[in-house]
Structure formats: structure tokens, C-alpha cells
Motif scaffolding. Structure first.
Motif, PDB file in Angstrom:
ATOM      1  N   GLU A 247       0.829  -1.208   0.000  1.00  0.00           N
ATOM      2  CA  GLU A 247       0.000   0.000   0.000  1.00  0.00           C
ATOM      3  C   GLU A 247       0.862   1.255   0.000  1.00  0.00           C
ATOM      4  OE1 GLU A 247      -3.266   0.450   2.712  1.00  0.00           O
ATOM      5  OE2 GLU A 247      -3.744  -1.683   2.566  1.00  0.00           O
ATOM      6  N   VAL A 248       1.869   1.268   0.837  1.00  0.00           N
ATOM      7  CA  VAL A 248       2.757   2.430   0.896  1.00  0.00           C
ATOM      8  C   VAL A 248       3.461   2.625  -0.438  1.00  0.00           C
ATOM      9  CG1 VAL A 248       4.871   3.329   1.961  1.00  0.00           C
ATOM     10  CG2 VAL A 248       3.084   2.320   3.386  1.00  0.00           C
ATOM     11  N   GLN A 249       3.926   1.528  -1.017  1.00  0.00           N
ATOM     12  CA  GLN A 249       4.607   1.616  -2.308  1.00  0.00           C
ATOM     13  C   GLN A 249       3.628   2.093  -3.382  1.00  0.00           C
ATOM     14  OE1 GLN A 249       6.305  -2.076  -3.582  1.00  0.00           O
ATOM     15  NE2 GLN A 249       7.514  -1.137  -5.201  1.00  0.00           N
ATOM     16  N   GLY A 250       2.383   1.614  -3.312  1.00  0.00           N
ATOM     17  CA  GLY A 250       1.383   2.044  -4.283  1.00  0.00           C
ATOM     18  C   GLY A 250       1.048   3.520  -4.148  1.00  0.00           C
ATOM     19  N   LYS A 251       0.936   3.996  -2.906  1.00  0.00           N
ATOM     20  CA  LYS A 251       0.631   5.416  -2.692  1.00  0.00           C
ATOM     21  C   LYS A 251       1.768   6.305  -3.165  1.00  0.00           C
ATOM     22  CE  LYS A 251      -2.682   4.959   1.039  1.00  0.00           C
ATOM     23  NZ  LYS A 251      -3.042   5.314   2.416  1.00  0.00           N
ATOM     24  N   THR A 252       2.994   5.888  -2.896  1.00  0.00           N
ATOM     25  CA  THR A 252       4.129   6.705  -3.363  1.00  0.00           C
ATOM     26  C   THR A 252       4.224   6.661  -4.882  1.00  0.00           C
ATOM     27  OG1 THR A 252       5.651   4.841  -3.048  1.00  0.00           O
ATOM     28  CG2 THR A 252       5.469   6.436  -1.248  1.00  0.00           C
TER      29      THR A 252
ATOM     30  N   LYS B 165       1.648   6.338  -6.910  1.00  0.00           N
ATOM     31  CA  LYS B 165       0.579   7.200  -7.415  1.00  0.00           C
ATOM     32  C   LYS B 165       0.941   8.675  -7.268  1.00  0.00           C
ATOM     33  CE  LYS B 165      -2.980   3.932  -6.086  1.00  0.00           C
ATOM     34  NZ  LYS B 165      -4.082   3.709  -5.121  1.00  0.00           N
ATOM     35  N   ALA B 166       1.564   9.018  -6.151  1.00  0.00           N
ATOM     36  CA  ALA B 166       1.934  10.412  -5.917  1.00  0.00           C
ATOM     37  C   ALA B 166       3.036  10.865  -6.864  1.00  0.00           C
ATOM     38  CB  ALA B 166       2.388  10.604  -4.472  1.00  0.00           C
ATOM     39  N   ALA B 167       3.941   9.972  -7.196  1.00  0.00           N
ATOM     40  CA  ALA B 167       5.061  10.337  -8.063  1.00  0.00           C
ATOM     41  C   ALA B 167       4.677  10.342  -9.536  1.00  0.00           C
ATOM     42  CB  ALA B 167       6.227   9.376  -7.847  1.00  0.00           C
ATOM     43  N   SER B 168       3.576   9.698  -9.874  1.00  0.00           N
ATOM     44  CA  SER B 168       3.202   9.611 -11.291  1.00  0.00           C
ATOM     45  C   SER B 168       2.541  10.908 -11.742  1.00  0.00           C
ATOM     46  CB  SER B 168       2.256   8.437 -11.509  1.00  0.00           C
ATOM     47  OG  SER B 168       1.083   8.610 -10.753  1.00  0.00           O
ATOM     48  N   SER B 169       2.737  11.191 -13.015  1.00  0.00           N
ATOM     49  CA  SER B 169       2.184  12.431 -13.546  1.00  0.00           C
ATOM     50  C   SER B 169       1.024  12.185 -14.502  1.00  0.00           C
ATOM     51  CB  SER B 169       3.289  13.228 -14.261  1.00  0.00           C
ATOM     52  OG  SER B 169       3.838  12.425 -15.302  1.00  0.00           O
ATOM     53  N   THR B 170       0.917  11.004 -15.054  1.00  0.00           N
ATOM     54  CA  THR B 170      -0.175  10.726 -15.987  1.00  0.00           C
ATOM     55  C   THR B 170      -1.135   9.702 -15.395  1.00  0.00           C
ATOM     56  OG1 THR B 170       0.980   8.920 -17.090  1.00  0.00           O
ATOM     57  CG2 THR B 170       1.362  11.143 -17.950  1.00  0.00           C
ATOM     58  N   HIS B 171      -2.305   9.639 -16.014  1.00  0.00           N
ATOM     59  CA  HIS B 171      -3.319   8.686 -15.564  1.00  0.00           C
ATOM     60  C   HIS B 171      -2.830   7.245 -15.757  1.00  0.00           C
ATOM     61  CE1 HIS B 171      -7.277   7.144 -14.665  1.00  0.00           C
ATOM     62  NE2 HIS B 171      -7.253   6.438 -15.790  1.00  0.00           N
TER      63      HIS B 171
ATOM     64  N   MET C 146      -0.917   2.065 -13.464  1.00  0.00           N
ATOM     65  CA  MET C 146       0.170   1.095 -13.360  1.00  0.00           C
ATOM     66  C   MET C 146       0.567   0.890 -11.896  1.00  0.00           C
ATOM     67  SD  MET C 146       2.363  -0.738 -15.286  1.00  0.00           S
ATOM     68  CE  MET C 146       2.758   0.110 -16.782  1.00  0.00           C
ATOM     69  N   ALA C 147       0.642   1.977 -11.147  1.00  0.00           N
ATOM     70  CA  ALA C 147       0.992   1.878  -9.726  1.00  0.00           C
ATOM     71  C   ALA C 147      -0.094   1.130  -8.964  1.00  0.00           C
ATOM     72  CB  ALA C 147       1.187   3.272  -9.138  1.00  0.00           C
ATOM     73  N   LYS C 148      -1.359   1.366  -9.317  1.00  0.00           N
ATOM     74  CA  LYS C 148      -2.467   0.674  -8.658  1.00  0.00           C
ATOM     75  C   LYS C 148      -2.428  -0.828  -8.966  1.00  0.00           C
ATOM     76  CE  LYS C 148      -6.470   2.742  -8.694  1.00  0.00           C
ATOM     77  NZ  LYS C 148      -7.826   3.221  -9.103  1.00  0.00           N
ATOM     78  N   GLU C 149      -2.142  -1.180 -10.189  1.00  0.00           N
ATOM     79  CA  GLU C 149      -2.049  -2.600 -10.566  1.00  0.00           C
ATOM     80  C   GLU C 149      -0.874  -3.290  -9.877  1.00  0.00           C
ATOM     81  OE1 GLU C 149      -4.157  -4.541 -12.283  1.00  0.00           O
ATOM     82  OE2 GLU C 149      -5.474  -2.805 -12.319  1.00  0.00           O
ATOM     83  N   GLU C 150       0.244  -2.594  -9.747  1.00  0.00           N
ATOM     84  CA  GLU C 150       1.391  -3.161  -9.035  1.00  0.00           C
ATOM     85  C   GLU C 150       1.047  -3.401  -7.571  1.00  0.00           C
ATOM     86  OE1 GLU C 150       4.862  -0.745  -9.532  1.00  0.00           O
ATOM     87  OE2 GLU C 150       4.986  -1.137 -11.685  1.00  0.00           O
ATOM     88  N   GLU C 151       0.305  -2.466  -6.976  1.00  0.00           N
ATOM     89  CA  GLU C 151      -0.116  -2.631  -5.585  1.00  0.00           C
ATOM     90  C   GLU C 151      -1.002  -3.864  -5.447  1.00  0.00           C
ATOM     91  OE1 GLU C 151      -2.865  -0.298  -2.283  1.00  0.00           O
ATOM     92  OE2 GLU C 151      -2.177   0.796  -4.065  1.00  0.00           O
ATOM     93  N   ARG C 152      -1.957  -4.023  -6.353  1.00  0.00           N
ATOM     94  CA  ARG C 152      -2.833  -5.202  -6.319  1.00  0.00           C
ATOM     95  C   ARG C 152      -2.035  -6.493  -6.497  1.00  0.00           C
ATOM     96  NH1 ARG C 152      -7.411  -2.919 -10.316  1.00  0.00           N
ATOM     97  NH2 ARG C 152      -8.405  -1.481  -8.854  1.00  0.00           N
TER      98      ARG C 152
END
Length: 113
Positions: free
Chosen positions: A25-30, A32-38, A43-49
């Protein structure tokens, strides 16, 4: 005593899973925060899952290993009192014809019933 050991090992596996899910979750949130595009956010959400699913699968694998490790201690130590069919008998009806052992009856006799 084996069941207590298995339960303790399962609790440790569950705790490890929760830690790994939290890290995902922490890795996914970071991410998402670091990403600039949708697309990067997705991609960050899928990696978290994926990381959460991997942690859950590893927990189930560890629990299965705990069961197999404990199985030799629990099974195979009891000697059965009686050996036999335990009340199960052959087919009900006509006696078994030795010429046709697999059918239970004589196939020619069924034509005239």
C-alpha cells in the motif's frame, strides 16, 4: 500439541502477509503520488494489487506447508481395530455369475425380466 504449533505458525504467516500488504500500500501510494499521468497511476495501482495478491498467495502456501509438516505427526499412528469392508457388501439382487464378474448379474438373464 501439533495443532497449537500449526496455529502459531499460521498466525506468523498472517502477520507477515499484513506487513507485506502494508508495504504494498505504501509503495502504491508513493507510486501514485510520483506519477504524472493517468496511465502511470493505473500502473501503480495494478502493481499494488499484484503485490497484495502475491502476499496472500504466499500466506496460503506457507499455511499448506504447515499442514503437511504436521500431518506425519497426526496421521498414521492409529491402528484400526478391525480390517474389512466396514459393513459394505456386494450388489443386492441376483448372485454374481463367475463368467461375468464385473456386472453383478448374468447379462442374458436381464432380457427375460
Amino acid at each position: 500439541m501439533q495443532t497449537a504449533k500449526v496455529k502459531a505458525k499460521d498466525m506468523v504467516s498472517s502477520a507477515k502477509e499484513k506487513v507485506k500488504e502494508g508495504a504494498a500500500e505504501v509503495q502504491g501510494k508513493t507510486g501514485k503520488a510520483a506519477s504524472s499521468t493517468h496511465g502511470e497511476k493505473e500502473m501503480a495501482k495494478e502493481e499494488e494489487r499484484a503485490h497484495k495478491a502475491q502476499a496472500k498467495a504466499q500466506k496460503h502456501q506457507e499455511k499448506a506447508e504447515h499442514r503437511t509438516d504436521a500431518a506425519p505427526g497426526r496421521h498414521g499412528t492409529r491402528v484400526p481395530i478391525t480390517a474389512g469392508t466396514h459393513g459394505h457388501h456386494g450388489p443386492v439382487g441376483a448372485p454374481v455369475d463367475p463368467a461375468y464378474p464385473g456386472t453383478g448379474t448374468n447379462p442374458a438373464a436381464e432380457k427375460y425380466i
